[in-house]
Design a protein around this motif. Structure first.
Motif, PDB file in Angstrom:
ATOM      1  N   ILE A 194       0.615  -1.267  -0.062  1.00  0.00           N
ATOM      2  CA  ILE A 194      -0.111   0.187   0.110  1.00  0.00           C
ATOM      3  C   ILE A 194       0.807   1.298  -0.102  1.00  0.00           C
ATOM      4  N   LEU A 195       1.805   1.307   0.876  1.00  0.00           N
ATOM      5  CA  LEU A 195       2.637   2.596   1.138  1.00  0.00           C
ATOM      6  C   LEU A 195       3.169   3.183  -0.159  1.00  0.00           C
ATOM      7  N   PRO A 196       3.875   2.454  -0.973  1.00  0.00           N
ATOM      8  CA  PRO A 196       4.799   2.792  -2.083  1.00  0.00           C
ATOM      9  C   PRO A 196       3.677   3.556  -3.279  1.00  0.00           C
ATOM     10  N   ASN A 197       2.648   2.764  -3.310  1.00  0.00           N
ATOM     11  CA  ASN A 197       1.604   3.153  -4.217  1.00  0.00           C
ATOM     12  C   ASN A 197       0.967   4.572  -3.840  1.00  0.00           C
ATOM     13  N   ALA A 198       0.545   4.469  -2.632  1.00  0.00           N
ATOM     14  CA  ALA A 198       0.153   5.635  -2.064  1.00  0.00           C
ATOM     15  C   ALA A 198       0.944   6.911  -2.281  1.00  0.00           C
ATOM     16  N   VAL A 199       2.191   6.678  -2.041  1.00  0.00           N
ATOM     17  CA  VAL A 199       3.267   7.824  -1.979  1.00  0.00           C
ATOM     18  C   VAL A 199       3.443   8.313  -3.553  1.00  0.00           C
ATOM     19  N   ILE A 200       3.550   7.330  -4.332  1.00  0.00           N
ATOM     20  CA  ILE A 200       3.507   7.542  -5.752  1.00  0.00           C
ATOM     21  C   ILE A 200       2.301   8.537  -6.232  1.00  0.00           C
ATOM     22  N   PHE A 201       0.992   8.003  -5.714  1.00  0.00           N
ATOM     23  CA  PHE A 201      -0.057   8.433  -6.239  1.00  0.00           C
ATOM     24  C   PHE A 201      -0.165   9.759  -5.752  1.00  0.00           C
ATOM     25  N   ILE A 202       0.148  10.357  -4.515  1.00  0.00           N
ATOM     26  CA  ILE A 202       0.077  11.796  -3.856  1.00  0.00           C
ATOM     27  C   ILE A 202       1.258  12.499  -4.386  1.00  0.00           C
ATOM     28  N   TYR A 203       2.584  12.136  -4.909  1.00  0.00           N
ATOM     29  CA  TYR A 203       3.372  12.916  -5.352  1.00  0.00           C
ATOM     30  C   TYR A 203       3.536  13.111  -7.031  1.00  0.00           C
ATOM     31  N   TYR A 204       2.832  12.200  -7.562  1.00  0.00           N
ATOM     32  CA  TYR A 204       2.837  12.358  -9.194  1.00  0.00           C
ATOM     33  C   TYR A 204       1.551  12.455  -9.334  1.00  0.00           C
TER      34      TYR A 204
END
Length: 55
Positions: free
Chosen positions: A45-55
């Protein structure tokens, strides 16, 4: 880039979950298996959430 992160996190999730199932069933390490499963869920969950938020 998003697809690569998604595929890598899914692959890591399956590898880590299979080790958690092994710990839970074969070694009778219930606490270790549950903790590994929680960590594998976070790694999905965490890597995909970070990519979704910042990109």
């Amino acid at each position: 880039m998003n697809i690569i992160i998604l595929l890598l996190s899914i692959w890591i999730f399956f590898k880590t979950t299979s080790y958690g199932v092994f710990e839970y069933q074969e070694n009778n390490n219930k606490l270790g298996g549950v903790i590994v499963f929680i960590l594998s869920s976070i790694s999905l969950i965490l890597p995909n959430a970070v990519i979704f938020i910042y990109y």
